[in-house]
Design a protein around this motif. Sequence first.
Motif, short mmCIF file in Angstrom:
data_model
loop_
_atom_site.label_atom_id
_atom_site.label_comp_id
_atom_site.label_asym_id
_atom_site.label_seq_id
_atom_site.Cartn_x
_atom_site.Cartn_y
_atom_site.Cartn_z
N ALA A 94 17.85 29.94 73.04
CA ALA A 94 18.95 28.98 72.95
C ALA A 94 18.66 27.85 71.98
O ALA A 94 19.58 27.31 71.35
N ALA B 245 21.68 24.45 78.79
CA ALA B 245 22.25 25.79 78.91
C ALA B 245 21.64 26.54 80.08
O ALA B 245 22.35 27.23 80.84
N ASP C 90 19.49 32.31 76.92
CA ASP C 90 19.22 30.88 77.00
C ASP C 90 17.73 30.60 77.20
O ASP C 90 17.18 29.67 76.60
#
Length: 258
Positions: A36, A204, A32
């Motif tokens: 991401a 995220a 992430d």
Amino acid sequence: MSINATAQSPFNPEHHRVERVLCFTAHPDDIDFGAAGTIAAWTAAGVEVSYCIMTDGDAGGFDPAQRDEIVAMRAEEQRRAAALVGVTDIHYLHERDGYLEPTHEVMRGVVKLIREIRPDVVLSMHPERNWNRIQKSHPDHLAVGEAVTRAVYPALENPFAYPDLAEAGLEAYKLPWLWLFAGPEERDNHFVDVTAHVEEKLAAIHVHASQHPDLEAMDRTVRALTLDTGARAGLADGRSAEAFHVVTINGSGTIAGF
């Protein structure tokens, strides 16, 4: 998906199709921070993305009282974070956090999964240390990069490497592309414009609350880093990017063994 590639990148989004991607990282949350935005852009375009996380993140967190539940907690955080960027297929190698090494056991696991999924792109953490931001270069991160790089050539495409895999029906596979992230900036040769996906990336990262108690500081840092990467990519002011070292593993000029 908007991609800005430098002249040095061997990957041209106008000519090279990506339909499947397999991402390797060391811990829940690594993907992430590193990619991401790019993953959100891929899945929005219909690309199938899978994750393989080599450790369970069992040495993470800050609360001594959470030791018995940290693995389940981090797995659930990663599941929720992945879903925010369109990923549901998550695999683990269950190596011990902080002890990861590029052993043949790990490399075999990498080869096995790549042969099962047969992606166009393997995305991995970089095997080289980033001296400008050493936090990117946790020893487990470097071990991921080394294990994956060793695995994709030659073992992945050698039918006589890990012969039990071939006997189980997992045939040798020639990977087209290896994308590496979190390495030295001088290695970066490909940039993805993630301006439209920065909020998804941050959402995220927010899910990994067990690892990031100061979310406001984390937000400021991530926004600044993506903007700085956008500037390095030559994007207009205010646009954000993620950076990669793209390596051709098998392309039009590749011949066996060279």
